[in-house]
Design a protein around this motif. Structure first.
Motif, mmCIF file in Angstrom:
data_model
loop_
_atom_site.group_PDB
_atom_site.id
_atom_site.type_symbol
_atom_site.label_atom_id
_atom_site.label_comp_id
_atom_site.label_asym_id
_atom_site.label_seq_id
_atom_site.Cartn_x
_atom_site.Cartn_y
_atom_site.Cartn_z
ATOM 1 N N SER A 60 1.138 -1.073 -0.110
ATOM 2 C CA SER A 60 0.196 -0.514 0.162
ATOM 3 C C SER A 60 0.917 1.034 -0.389
ATOM 4 O O SER A 60 0.497 1.986 -0.507
ATOM 5 C CB SER A 60 -0.796 0.377 1.497
ATOM 6 O OG SER A 60 -2.003 0.840 1.503
ATOM 7 N N ALA A 66 2.375 1.682 -3.562
ATOM 8 C CA ALA A 66 1.485 2.187 -4.715
ATOM 9 C C ALA A 66 1.549 3.876 -4.799
ATOM 10 O O ALA A 66 1.243 4.482 -5.059
ATOM 11 C CB ALA A 66 0.083 0.703 -4.569
ATOM 12 N N LEU A 108 4.518 0.359 -9.646
ATOM 13 C CA LEU A 108 3.542 -0.172 -9.643
ATOM 14 C C LEU A 108 2.991 -1.671 -11.017
ATOM 15 O O LEU A 108 3.324 -2.685 -10.205
ATOM 16 C CB LEU A 108 2.372 0.680 -10.483
ATOM 17 C CG LEU A 108 1.349 1.504 -9.164
ATOM 18 C CD1 LEU A 108 -0.215 2.333 -10.237
ATOM 19 C CD2 LEU A 108 1.030 0.931 -8.020
ATOM 20 N N MET A 118 -3.043 -1.978 -2.738
ATOM 21 C CA MET A 118 -2.548 -1.918 -3.585
ATOM 22 C C MET A 118 -3.756 -0.727 -3.874
ATOM 23 O O MET A 118 -2.566 0.726 -4.088
ATOM 24 C CB MET A 118 -1.951 -2.313 -5.217
ATOM 25 C CG MET A 118 -2.117 -1.946 -5.578
ATOM 26 S SD MET A 118 -0.903 -2.682 -7.608
ATOM 27 C CE MET A 118 0.590 -3.373 -6.656
ATOM 28 N N ILE A 134 -3.272 3.980 -3.794
ATOM 29 C CA ILE A 134 -3.498 4.309 -4.333
ATOM 30 C C ILE A 134 -4.895 5.023 -4.710
ATOM 31 O O ILE A 134 -4.645 6.078 -4.538
ATOM 32 C CB ILE A 134 -4.067 3.574 -6.067
ATOM 33 C CG1 ILE A 134 -3.375 2.679 -6.418
ATOM 34 C CG2 ILE A 134 -4.587 4.423 -7.055
ATOM 35 C CD1 ILE A 134 -2.921 1.761 -7.387
#
Length: 550
Positions: free
Chosen positions: A60, A63, A75, A139, A143
């Motif tokens: 996390s 990302a 990524l 992820m 983002i």
């Protein structure tokens, strides 16, 4: 049956099979031993969940950093790592996956569509799949915290990556099952796994070398792998951030084409299984060669000093070792671990803490770790007996002799591995002080016999059948595993306390003296337990035969 049974939809067939599997699971847990086994596996699963959560935070954060800084190449690398983990780990750790033969579904009147969907769904029940799904979710969260407008695109791309990965994993697993249908191929593949495991130790130096950024050759390689799923997924999110709807849709269609392509191949593969494909390693009958006379017949018996029943048991287990390529290859792991840990942690001089762990601390710690690894198979010593376990209850042999033979064989392996490891340790880091060396060796004489007594008990109460030349489902009972680890950690704590007493009293020979007394008590307790274990074997006879003769 077709005239009297109503047609059931695909969803109804899946629902019926799921209900059947739930009832099988519920009935399995009605036995006390199975409940404890399930608790042991659940405990191991919780420990694995902590690892998954920790990696999830890293994914996390990665990302979030990639989107915030505009480095979408990271990524792509995250997608590549997740996809590679999903595909590779189930092959290497097949024993911890879902142990279910899909061909058993053919006993039910399922349609090909239901068979396909059920077999595909099992791909999401594997540890690697669950971990990868969690990381894909992490992820999306990363983002979203960086750019909330990217969340819909991230959800769509991660869903396509999920579908593509589970389909590819089922396809690779099906091909892999066909590839290792013969024992020789399985053992060659296992050797390849060990080679990759050893090569994986070079990952840390590579990470340290390129910690400031990806190596240039990876960046130059991207145009040549632009059509691979990780690059398509990363570039699709890059297009979404730049509001390039056409680029996002084009790359999403590329991922969807991968899903369709793998689905076509997987459908054909499952259709072959659905039609009744049977993989077997049976060979045509041939004339057997003349058998050599045993050493006892020709007067070369080197085990003449042992009782005949104990010597026969020892010879049988030695032949089992020679037949089991997996166990033979695993004997190379302790020397390799000595090389690995001595290079990373050991200091060059005694008590040179500033240069690493001192020899007088590293030596007993390394031997204790090797003993932890080498003693675990003893907690399931009947694993490869199969239907032959019935012979022990019909032959005129006492179970104390059975345990003696098995324990002597196992202790011989432990002594050989420890002797080789001690030689390598002395060669790599030098010899520890005489009191530490003596205390370590005498401490082994205390730790091993006590563990053998407990391991024999666990082998009778919580056995688990294993197969020669097989990787899937090859793990011991959950209860035996946590009993083994618990006993070894307890003994490790006692040994650490004894070493600390020697340091605290400033008497370097005190640990050796204490271990000598403890070893005498441990050996006496081991021999005293043999008769009690013989009686326990009679009481556990039905359970032992039932589990090992399946």
């Amino acid at each position: 049956m077709a005239d009297v049974a109503a047609q059931v939809s695909v969803a109804g067939q899946i629902r019926l099979v799921a209900a059947l599997r739930w009832k099988i699971m519920r009935n399995y847990l009605r036995r006390k031993g199975n409940v404890l086994d399930f608790i042991g596996i659940l405990t191991a699963g919780l420990c694995a969940a902590l690892l998954v959560v920790g990696v999830g935070f890293a994914v996390s954060f990665g990302a979030h950093a990639a989107v915030s800084t505009g480095h979408f190449i990271w990524l792509m690398l995250l997608f590549f790592g997740i996809i590679a983990f999903w595909q590779i780990v189930p092959l290497f750790a097949a024993g911890f996956g879902v142990n279910f033969e899909f061909r058993t579904l053919l006993r039910f009147p399922l349609s090909l569509s239901a068979f396909y969907l059920i077999a595909l769904a099992y791909g999401l029940a594997d540890f690697a799949a669950l971990a990868s799904v969690c990381w894909l979710f992490a992820m999306v969260l990363g983002i979203g915290t960086a750019d909330l407008a990217l969340v819909p695109a991230a959800v769509m791309i991660c869903a396509l990556v999920l579908l593509m990965s589970v389909t590819l994993e089922r396809l690779v697993g099906s091909w892999y099952e066909r590839l290792i249908s013969r024992r020789a191929t399985r053992e060659l593949f296992f050797g390849f796994v060990i080679l990759l495991s050893i090569s994986g130790q070079f990952i840390k130096p590579l990470i340290e070398r390129f910690q400031d950024g990806p190596p240039p050759f990876i960046i130059r390689l991207i145009p040549y792998v632009a059509l691979t799923p990780p690059v398509l997924a990363g570039s699709a999110l890059n297009a979404a951030q730049e509001h390039d709807v056409g680029g996002l849709l084009l790359r999403s269609v590329g991922l969807l084409l991968y899903v369709l392509l793998f689905s076509i191949f997987l459908w054909r593969r499952f259709a072959t299984q659905y039609r009744g494909e049977e993989l077997s390693e049976s060979v045509a009958p041939t004339r057997s060669a003349a058998r050599l006379k045993s050493a006892a017949i020709i007067g070369m018996d080197v085990l003449y000093f042992l009782p005949p029943s104990v010597a026969a048991m020892l010879r049988k287990d030695f032949q089992y070792l020679l037949r089991n390529g997996f166990l033979m290859m695993s004997l190379f792991m302790p020397p390799f671990l000595v090389f690995l840990f001595s290079a990373q942690f050991a200091g060059a001089h005694p008590w040179a803490i500033h240069r690493g762990v001192s020899r007088d601390m590293f030596f007993p710690g390394m031997i204790g770790y090797l003993l932890l690894m080498l003693m675990m198979p003893a907690y399931n010593c009947f694993a490869y007996e199969g239907k032959g376990v019935q012979t022990y209850f019909t032959a005129p042999v006492r179970f104390r002799d059975v345990f003696l033979g098995k324990n002597i064989m196992h202790m011989g392996i432990v002594l050989f591995e420890v002797a080789l490891s001690v030689f390598l340790l002395v060669w790599r880091i030098g010899s520890p002080s005489a009191p530490v060396l003596a205390a370590t060796l005498v401490g082994m004489a205390f730790a091993a016999p006590g563990q053998f007594a407990l391991a024999n008990w666990a082998s009778l109460c919580y056995p688990r059948k294993l197969e020669f030349g097989s990787m899937r489902g090859q793990h011991g009972s959950g209860v035996a595993i946590w009993v083994g680890f618990g006993s070894q950690f307890l003994l490790g704590g006692v040994c650490s306390l004894v070493f600390f007493m020697g340091r605290w009293t400033n008497n370097p020979w005190l640990p050796t003296e204490a271990f000598a007394a403890l070893a005498a008590a441990s050996i006496a307790g081991y021999f005293a337990s043999l008769d009690g274990l013989s009686d326990l074997a009679e009481r556990k006879k039905e359970n032992l035969i039932e589990i090992l003769c399946r």
